[in-house]
Motif scaffolding. Sequence first.
Motif, PDB file in Angstrom:
ATOM      1  N   TYR A 233      59.922  19.426 -10.727  1.00 23.10           N
ATOM      2  CA  TYR A 233      60.528  18.091 -10.742  1.00 23.10           C
ATOM      3  C   TYR A 233      59.772  17.179 -11.706  1.00 23.10           C
ATOM      4  O   TYR A 233      60.370  16.505 -12.529  1.00 23.10           O
ATOM      5  N   GLN A 234      58.455  17.177 -11.602  1.00 21.55           N
ATOM      6  CA  GLN A 234      57.638  16.317 -12.461  1.00 21.55           C
ATOM      7  C   GLN A 234      57.777  16.733 -13.924  1.00 21.55           C
ATOM      8  O   GLN A 234      57.845  15.894 -14.811  1.00 21.55           O
ATOM      9  N   ARG A 235      57.853  18.038 -14.164  1.00 20.29           N
ATOM     10  CA  ARG A 235      58.034  18.525 -15.540  1.00 20.29           C
ATOM     11  C   ARG A 235      59.347  18.017 -16.124  1.00 20.29           C
ATOM     12  O   ARG A 235      59.400  17.562 -17.254  1.00 20.29           O
TER      13      ARG A 235
ATOM     14  N   LEU B 226      66.829  11.921  -9.978  1.00 20.76           N
ATOM     15  CA  LEU B 226      66.486  12.203 -11.377  1.00 20.76           C
ATOM     16  C   LEU B 226      67.754  12.342 -12.220  1.00 20.76           C
ATOM     17  O   LEU B 226      67.815  11.850 -13.348  1.00 20.76           O
TER      18      LEU B 226
ATOM     19  N   GLN C 129      57.624  20.688  -6.762  1.00 20.33           N
ATOM     20  CA  GLN C 129      57.160  19.368  -7.148  1.00 20.33           C
ATOM     21  C   GLN C 129      56.767  19.369  -8.624  1.00 20.33           C
ATOM     22  O   GLN C 129      57.103  18.462  -9.358  1.00 20.33           O
ATOM     23  N   ASP C 130      56.061  20.409  -9.040  1.00 19.29           N
ATOM     24  CA  ASP C 130      55.684  20.505 -10.452  1.00 19.29           C
ATOM     25  C   ASP C 130      56.910  20.608 -11.338  1.00 19.29           C
ATOM     26  O   ASP C 130      56.957  20.003 -12.412  1.00 19.29           O
TER      27      ASP C 130
ATOM     28  N   GLN D 282      64.213  17.758  -1.735  1.00 13.70           N
ATOM     29  CA  GLN D 282      64.258  18.159  -3.136  1.00 13.70           C
ATOM     30  C   GLN D 282      65.629  17.847  -3.737  1.00 13.70           C
ATOM     31  O   GLN D 282      65.711  17.364  -4.866  1.00 13.70           O
TER      32      GLN D 282
ATOM     33  N   LYS E 284      61.556  11.788 -19.998  1.00 12.42           N
ATOM     34  CA  LYS E 284      60.853  10.630 -20.556  1.00 12.42           C
ATOM     35  C   LYS E 284      60.558  10.857 -22.037  1.00 12.42           C
ATOM     36  O   LYS E 284      60.721   9.945 -22.856  1.00 12.42           O
TER      37      LYS E 284
ATOM     38  N   ARG F   8      65.657  14.231  -4.501  1.00  9.83           N
ATOM     39  CA  ARG F   8      64.892  13.911  -5.716  1.00  9.83           C
ATOM     40  C   ARG F   8      65.658  14.345  -6.952  1.00  9.83           C
ATOM     41  O   ARG F   8      65.659  13.653  -7.963  1.00  9.83           O
TER      42      ARG F   8
ATOM     43  N   ALA G  98      61.043  15.407 -15.179  1.00 11.07           N
ATOM     44  CA  ALA G  98      60.926  13.955 -15.363  1.00 11.07           C
ATOM     45  C   ALA G  98      60.158  13.650 -16.647  1.00 11.07           C
ATOM     46  O   ALA G  98      60.537  12.752 -17.409  1.00 11.07           O
ATOM     47  N   ASP G  99      59.104  14.398 -16.907  1.00  8.06           N
ATOM     48  CA  ASP G  99      58.311  14.198 -18.128  1.00  8.06           C
ATOM     49  C   ASP G  99      59.118  14.554 -19.376  1.00  8.06           C
ATOM     50  O   ASP G  99      59.049  13.850 -20.389  1.00  8.06           O
TER      51      ASP G  99
END
Length: 163
Positions: free
Chosen positions: A31-33, A93, A28-29, A86, A39, A89, A35-36
């Motif tokens: 994936y979020q990384r 992404l 999850q981290d 995953q 961005k 996701r 995405a960040d």
Amino acid sequence: MKTSIGRFLYRTTGIISLFALLLSGCAQDSYQRRADVMKNHIDNFYTHLKANRVAAAVHENEQIEVMADQMEATVKKQGRLRESSQAGREFALMKTAREAAAQNWIALGQYFAIKQQPEKSRAAYQRVVDTYTDPTEQAYREQAARALKDLEIVADPSSDSTH
């Protein structure tokens, strides 16, 4: 003897559960990384474009495309191994990255059109037409194709014009 085997299984189950929990948190981290990071590339693209740093903006957009390609490889690999949330996701992404990159190329084409650099504008639009060939990306191809036709409307009259 039975109690030591029971403890062993209990501890092993606990360790495996903890490991699985940690891995899901890491995924999850991760994936979020990503995405960040994506961005940030998008924000940097527009910051550079507003400051007339076109080469830097193009570099940012290329980084988004690289990320999309890496995610596509991951999705294909995970899709063969198993269906997972995953992988879903990652696919979402990846799709977002490709859409953002296509939109950025179109924005770059618009930038060049405003700056009265039609050849560079055509190249940016053509990049969308040539690169984004997935059926889900048809809207971006159509927008770029319309923009290419619109460039002809605002193009300088040719030397063989009778006007």
